[in-house]
Scaffold this motif. Structure first.
Motif: not given
Lengths: 484, 477
Positions: B42-44, B80, B82-84, B86-90
């Motif tokens: 989830v890229g927390m 890198n 942005f896309y919804p 793609l949890p980490k932004g990369y």
């Protein structure tokens, strides 16, 4: 009780003279009394602290207690803490409660250390004064007009003011050592990879390193024993045999070769700070050490290199804060672009945005070679300087910061002068070396630290040197009058 | 003037691991949304990737099979954007230092062999997926797929027709399954083929390409490329220009449609991922992986022709999949290699035919190699005839037991007792006096009639050779 050393506290707890609940309550009371003014805590967790103290008392009663069992701790608000807000002092994470503990938090929980709360910091650890916090600046306990340093300014302030006996910090470009210097406490940044980064909100991954912030070197050694060690959840965690960081406390300094780099005493260093540092080095000499001159010719390349590489990593690390899964989300986004743009521009503060933009620029097509790759090259040159210097000395000594704590608001409009506050600490992060700040005196009633840097894995040596120095000085035991 | 077609393929092969490339989450297909997404996926904040070592050996195996350079020190980079989903932004991928470098794959189209260059193969994590419509007026995100290990295999633009492109894709599909590094399931997206198609006049620089994505069958890939080639040629010949874009194939109308135009090249700001160490692969590791590699399809085919004396066609069918080849080799072994041609025939007509009819894969077949060998042994030792064997095979396929059990319970054992066959012959001859007269009068074709009648009377179980022999003897009396 807050004037006791950790060793004394531990003895009293084990002897049953005090309970962890009493000790913890004592600190909670002091926090209630002083923190409204100081603003060193973002979150105080009294119920959690007392519940954990009760558990610690059971451990003490059953004989399962360790040296740190029952001694409360404050965590920098960058360490994810299960069930407690972890904000990184940002509006972006003002609503964020992690469902997991950072490795360091797990380790200190296992050691039986009640959590008093989470300490204030520069937003996402980006800063040298703790002024960029969404929750407002923390004041320096020695002088409320002064900053406590940063980014672990809240942690340094709670130790200096006796609002926690031990605190965790992180150091990316000096964020443990510089506030330790400004607040007159002891703080060590271990060798990169010694303490797991798992669960620490990332700023610049190849620099970030956690360490203890305490009153004395002995306290730090004990705490580092609990914090450090291999963690398979962090791929950059070093797989080494367990180290007893307190093992060398008590070694003589006879024959120790102390390198003093001429470049660390040049232009920009406050003359009074220089005097304090030179006095401290002379004190170490009296303990049997030998001073030799060394050179770090590329010192001036460190700050420019750092301010390309750290923002580059940060620009990527902070991409996950997009308003989609957690953290701040703007009101009524029109579409996806609007959601991203407004969530991020409203959620991040000015310094964070500045570094994200600098970093994204340095990584963009056409600039990558000129900035990112060049900065990596400088990083290697800075590291090679140290390697060469350590051929002729055991440790390097110098100032932690060019000045004592500056005034709140003094540098907020001038990022470059703020960045230069870290010119002596940043090279150490570029090289991944261990470094410690030890209280060494005062300039205009504001504390000044001595910076000791060693080769990789020389923490036990650094801690012993600091400990020996603290056997013959009392700077580390002093407290601001109003907090005594 | 003629046109030259230039095609390059990017194939995403999902590696057959149990867990994701950087976390311990399962990658099993079809779970409820977000039930296979841990805080790392989830890229927390504060979460860190840990490389699933299993992907290394699988990638190196492909590299060795393609005679490719193996990246001795491969590096993970961050791509890198942005896309919804793609949890980490990369996306963690490999850019400058992939795990597999330049290699080749040989294909064959209409009997002509051609060597296709493989540019590289790099490891990366898959993204999640956006789900439209599940929540009214909103887009849902399912992160189960996020972090699934992919090996992206990039070809050189060496393919010059839709047929070649499909031959390459099929060959790669076969290869990854043989190696056991990818299950090849195109419907579930385990093997995805993106085609870069352009046309040019011979000798001219490369034309502008269009990328065809998300086509999940080889047949449609071929049709989509063919359509795209025609479209581009028509466009250029009528004075238009090809736009660099991604196009989707609409199989119902057999056309490609524009999905999005890349007005400007994306700047992905690649840089080495500071959370992961470079992957160092030693000579010993490569040797160990090399030693553990299964026999590759081309080598297997050649061996079947040379050692088993099979035709190219039969060898091709039997090596069509690793499961089929292993089944066949197991049957050969269990029958002692006595009659490999018999094994091959039964595999191709009986076994393969039954699989196709029921739409089953080798692994799901109700007849095991043991059962198959058991039946073939009964043919070899004359317990049953080839004809009866068909009946036995069908019964085994229906789950009625082993060949021996079926022969026993249905009483299918061949009649080889001379006395019993003589009695049958006598009976048939006695019942057909006029036909016997006709035979004796010179109509020798009546012999076949008698044999048919005798076999019928025996329920097909009389040994045909013996029947012939005894019949002829009696008629010449």
């Amino acid at each position: 009780m807050h004037n006791l050393t950790i060793k004394q506290m531990s003895e009293k707890l084990h002897a049953g003279e005090i309970t962890s609940v009493q000790l913890t309550q004592h600190y909670l009371d002091r926090i209630s009394k002083y923190d409204a003014e100081l603003n060193a805590y973002v979150t105080v967790t009294p119920e959690l602290a007392i519940a954990m103290a009760e558990e610690a008392d059971k451990m003490l009663a059953s004989g399962e207690a360790g040296l740190l069992t029952g001694i409360p701790v404050a965590h920098k608000d960058i360490f994810c803490t299960d069930g407690v807000k972890t904000s990184c002092s940002s509006k972006m994470l003002d609503n964020f409660i992690a469902p997991y503990d950072a490795h360091v938090v797990t380790q200190l929980k296992k050691a039986g250390m009640p959590i008093l709360g989470k300490t204030n910091m520069d937003e996402f650890a980006m800063g040298s004064s703790s002024e960029s916090s969404y929750y407002g600046p923390t004041k320096n306990p020695w002088d409320h007009k002064a900053v406590p340093g940063g980014s672990s300014g809240g942690a340094a302030a709670v130790i200096a003011a006796g609002l926690a006996p031990m605190a965790t910090g992180t150091d990316t470009g000096g964020s443990i050592r510089q506030p330790a210097s400004f607040c007159g406490i002891t703080g060590i940044k271990p060798t990169y990879g010694s303490v797991s980064r798992f669960g620490i909100v990332a700023y610049a991954s190849s620099f970030d390193q956690a360490g203890p912030m305490t009153r004395s070197a002995e306290d730090s050694a004990w705490m580092l024993n609990a914090m450090a060690g291999f963690d398979e959840r962090d791929s950059t965690s070093l797989q080494r045999e367990a180290v007893d960081y307190a093992a060398d406390l008590g070694q003589s300094l006879k024959g120790l070769k102390v390198g003093v780099p001429a470049e660390y005493f040049g232009e920009g260093l406050d003359a009074d700070v220089e005097a304090v540092v030179r006095n401290a080095i002379a004190e170490v000499e009296k303990l049997g050490a030998e001073v030799v001159e060394v050179h770090l010719p590329n010192k001036d390349l460190a700050v420019p290199s750092y301010y390309v590489l750290a923002p580059a990593e940060a620009s990527s690390n902070l991409s996950r804060f997009d308003g989609v899964r957690f953290g701040y989300r703007c009101e009524n986004p029109k579409d996806l672009q609007d959601l991203y743009k407004r969530s991020r521009s409203e959620g991040f503060g000015a310094e964070v945005k500045r570094r994200i933009m600098v970093g994204a620029y340095a990584l963009s097509a056409g600039y990558y070679d000129a900035y990112y790759l060049k900065a990596q090259k400088l990083r290697r040159m800075v590291r090679d300087d140290f390697t060469k210097a350590f051929e002729s000395c055991d440790v390097i000594m110098g100032p932690v910061a060019p000045t004592p704590a500056f005034n709140i608001g003094e540098k907020t409009d001038d990022p470059t002068s703020m960045y230069l506050a870290d010119l002596y600490t940043i090279p150490v992060n570029l090289a991944g070396l261990p470094g410690i700040s030890v209280p060494a005196g005062f300039v205009n009633d504001r504390p000044v630290g001595l910076h000791i840097v060693g080769p990789y894995f020389s923490e036990t040596k650094l801690l012993n040197i600091a400990h020996q120095y603290q056997q013959v000085t009392d700077w580390h035991t002093r407290m601001p009058a109003q907090y005594q | 003037m003629s046109w030259e077609v230039v095609i390059g393929l990017e194939i995403h092969a999902q590696l057959t691991t149990n867990t994701k490339i950087f976390s311990g989450s399962s990658i099993a297909y079809g779970a409820e949304p977000n039930t296979q997404a841990c805080p790392i996926d989830v890229g927390m904040p504060g979460m860190l990737p840990v490389l699933n070592e299993a992907v290394i050996g699988k990638s190196v195996m492909l590299g060795l099979a393609l005679n490719a350079e193996i990246g001795r020190k491969s590096v993970f980079d961050r791509k890198n954007y942005f896309y919804p989903d793609l949890p980490k932004g990369y996306q963690t991928s490999q850019f400058n230092y992939p795990i597999v470098g330049k290699g080749t794959l040989e294909i064959e189209v209409d009997g002509v062999k051609k060597t296709i260059g493989v540019t590289r193969a790099h490891l990366e994590e898959d993204a999640g997926k956006s789900i439209h419509g599940a929540v009214p007026g909103q887009t849902g995100i399912d992160l189960n797929r996020a972090g699934t290990p992919l090996l992206e295999i990039v070809s050189e633009p060496d393919l010059s027709s839709a047929k070649e492109a499909v031959a390459y894709a099929r060959k790669m599909h076969e290869l990854v399954q043989y190696l056991g590094i990818c299950d090849g399931n195109m419907q579930e997206g385990s093997f995805r083929v993106d085609s870069n198609v352009s046309v040019r006049r011979p000798g001219e620089p490369l034309g502008t390409r269009a990328e065809l994505k998300n086509i999940n069958s080889f047949r449609f890939i071929e049709k989509a490329i063919e359509f795209e080639i025609e479209r581009q040629i028509e466009l250029l010949e009528s004075g238009g220009q090809v736009v660099q874009e991604t196009r989707l194939y609409d199989s119902e109308n057999d056309v490609t449609r524009s999905m999005r135009t890349k007005e400007e090249a994306n700047d992905y700001r690649y840089f080495p991922c500071p959370d992961l160490l470079p992957v160092v692969i030693t000579e010993e590791t490569i040797e160990a992986i090399s030693a553990s590699m299964p026999e590759l399809p081309d080598a297997k085919r050649a061996r079947y022709v040379a050692d088993f004396g099979l035709s190219d066609y039969d060898a091709g069918v039997l090596t069509g999949s690793r499961d089929m080849a292993e089944f066949f080799e197991s049957v050969v072994e269990k029958t002692g290699g006595k009659d490999i041609k018999l094994c091959a025939n039964w595999m191709i007509t009986g076994f393969s035919g039954a699989l196709n009819k029921d739409g089953l894969s080798v692994k799901d077949a109700p007849v095991t190699a043991d059962m198959m060998a058991g039946m073939l042994n009964r043919i070899s030792d004359n317990t049953i005839s080839g004809k009866i064997a068909k009946q036995v095979f069908d019964a085994m396929w229906n789950g009625e037991g082993s060949a021996d059990e079926i022969i026993e319970s249905k009483g299918l054992k061949q009649i080889t007792d001379t006395g019993a066959i003589e009695a049958l012959v006598d009976e048939v001859l006695a019942n057909n006096p006029s036909q016997v007269e006709a035979y004796k009068g010179g109509q020798e074709k009546m012999l076949g009639y008698f044999v048919g009648q005798i076999m019928k009377a025996s329920g097909g179980q009389a040994n045909p050779g013996q029947v012939n022999q005894i019949l002829k003897a009696k008629l010449s009396d």
